[in-house]
Design an enzyme around this catalytic site. Structure first.
Site, mmCIF file in Angstrom:
data_model
loop_
_atom_site.group_PDB
_atom_site.id
_atom_site.type_symbol
_atom_site.label_atom_id
_atom_site.label_comp_id
_atom_site.label_asym_id
_atom_site.label_seq_id
_atom_site.Cartn_x
_atom_site.Cartn_y
_atom_site.Cartn_z
ATOM 1 N N ASP A 165 0.747 -1.196 -0.044
ATOM 2 C CA ASP A 165 0.171 0.005 -0.014
ATOM 3 C C ASP A 165 1.042 1.272 -0.153
ATOM 4 O O ASP A 165 2.010 1.232 0.112
ATOM 5 C CB ASP A 165 -0.907 -0.095 1.247
ATOM 6 C CG ASP A 165 -2.245 0.616 1.131
ATOM 7 O OD1 ASP A 165 -2.481 1.538 -0.018
ATOM 8 O OD2 ASP A 165 -3.120 0.151 1.737
ATOM 9 N N ASP A 175 -9.983 3.768 -3.208
ATOM 10 C CA ASP A 175 -10.602 2.426 -3.094
ATOM 11 C C ASP A 175 -11.919 2.467 -3.463
ATOM 12 O O ASP A 175 -12.622 3.622 -3.740
ATOM 13 C CB ASP A 175 -10.816 2.572 -1.458
ATOM 14 C CG ASP A 175 -9.378 2.510 -0.675
ATOM 15 O OD1 ASP A 175 -8.477 2.113 -1.635
ATOM 16 O OD2 ASP A 175 -9.492 2.266 0.278
#
Ligand code: GLA
Length: 416
Positions: free
Chosen positions: A152, A207
């Site tokens: 990430d 997201d």
């Protein structure tokens, strides 16, 4: 003379050994897009080893593993602290048996275990990131038997993305265990332009939000519904192919959208040749959800060996017409209804004569070829063949839903 030659040889040997060799990512791990499950969309930080073991059992019992979903991926919040030497440990309360034991459990069921980290000092959930510990973390994952790493991009403000992701790729290579490298930097630095040699897939957007058509706006960032993420894939298909895929984020199928929306979401991800990473609670699924995620003919569109991402050929009156060239001359054809009302449409195949100039160079050739039209979402497989492309065809697409067809050339079949 002899002495000089010897010295020269020694110098060459020395130089060859100190010239830095760029490590390569592991090949052969993503000939087709990855398939599996990830904990984030349903459980966020609320994970523990019992939940994960339960999911592993369900992946086997429901037939998901045999349908191709082999990765079981922990997302954020599995972490505890680093030990005195700097090696990361699992959260001792949530994962008292440790990650190695979990990997053994998962491997014993014919599955592979994925883990999550972050290129910054902290993960998005505030757990220890890999910054400054890349080689140590890669070594720890390899020792534990990890097969997949999602990496990430939180707390990364002062870090160069190319350097950070190549560093972890090199660390994984040095640790020696083949690990799929899933890059999650949200498309910020356009990784499709530079990451084919770095990772096996890269997130293209922020997201996903569990909604078909909306944006969840926060100060400084947003999460996106299915249609919004779909629109953000424009222009990216030429960068994807075997070994390196665009990743429009994990699936929300089974997390509360309507059956039609779930079917559309899944179909579109198949048309995009996206990684199919489930995000619902597999221990508690409706029959409708199972029917969607276990549809082998839809999965085959995603996993097709040609490895070409589909394209939106045209959009008209709330409908979109998507094509994906497949191995052996077949085509996948999808009509998406973006509106909330049902729409009737007359398919005149001749209007869809085109060549995919951008990637595959293949043509539909509806003027010369006749294809059998097979509806991949018809439950009764005896009724799934709906004529051929010689005939004009009238269809109705419910609101927020799709039709998905596989077109297979008839002439070719007869010749065999
Ligand atoms: C980021 C990622 C998500 C998820 C969370 C975990 O937002 O993009 O997919 O991994 O972090 O904190």
């Amino acid at each position: 003379m002899k002495k000089q030659t010897l010295l020269l040889t020694a110098l060459i040997v020395l130089l060859t050994n100190i010239t830095p060799v760029q490590a390569q990512k592991f090949e052969g791990l993503a000939d087709t897009p990855a398939m599996g499950w990830n904990s984030w969309n349903k459980f966020a930080c609320n994970i523990d080893e019992n939940i994960i073991k339960g999911i592993a059992d369900q992946m086997v019992e429901t037939g998901l593993r045999d349908a191709g979903y082999i990765y079981l991926n922990l997302d954020d919040c599995w972490h505890g602290e680093r030990d005195s030497l700097g090696f990361i440990q699992a959260d001792p309360v949530k994962f008292p048996s440790g990650i190695k034991a979990l990997a053994d459990y998962v491997h014993a069921r014919g599955l592979k275990l994925g883990i999550y980290s972050d290129a910054g000092r902290k993960t998005c959930g505030g757990r220890p990131g890999s910054f400054g510990h890349e080689y140590q973390d890669a070594l720890q994952y390899a020792r534990w038997g990890i097969d997949y790493l999602k990496y990430d991009w939180c707390e990364s403000e002062d870090i160069n993305p190319v350097g950070a992701y190549n560093l972890m790729r090199d660390a994984l290579r040095a640790a020696g265990r083949p690990i799929y490298f899933s890059m999650c930097e949200w498309g910020t630095s356009k990784p499709w332009k530079w990451a084919a040699e770095t990772g096996h897939s890269w997130r293209t957007t922020g997201d996903i939000y569990n909604c078909f058509d909306c944006i969840d706006q926060h100060p400084g960032f947003a999460a996106y519904g299915v249609l919004q993420i779909l629109d953000m894939q424009e222009g990216l298909r030429k960068y994807a192919g075997p070994g390196h895929w665009n990743d429009p984020d994990m699936l929300e199928v089974g997390n509360g959208q309507t059956v039609g929306e779930d079917r559309a979401h899944f179909t579109l991800w198949c048309m995009l040749a996206a990684p199919l990473i489930l995000g619902n609670d597999l221990r508690n699924m409706s029959q409708e959800t199972k029917d969607i995620i276990l549809n082998k003919e839809a999965i085959a569109i995603d996993q097709d060996k040609l490895g070409v991402q589909g394209l939106k050929l045209k959009a008209e009156d709330g409908l979109e017409f998507w094509f994906k060239p497949l191995a052996g001359g077949d085509w996948a054809f999808c009509i998406l209804n973006r509106t909330t009302e049902p729409k009737t449409y007359t398919i005149d195949w001749q209007k869809f004569n085109f060549t995919d100039e951008e990637v595959s160079k293949l043509s539909t050739d509806f003027d010369k070829k006749v294809y059998t039209v097979r509806n991949l979402w018809t439950k009764d497989t005896k009724k799934s063949v709906e004529g051929n492309t010689k005939k004009i065809k009238q269809v109705t697409i419910p609101g927020h839903d799709v039709l998905l067809y596989r077109l297979s050339e008839q002439v070719k079949k007869n010749k065999r």
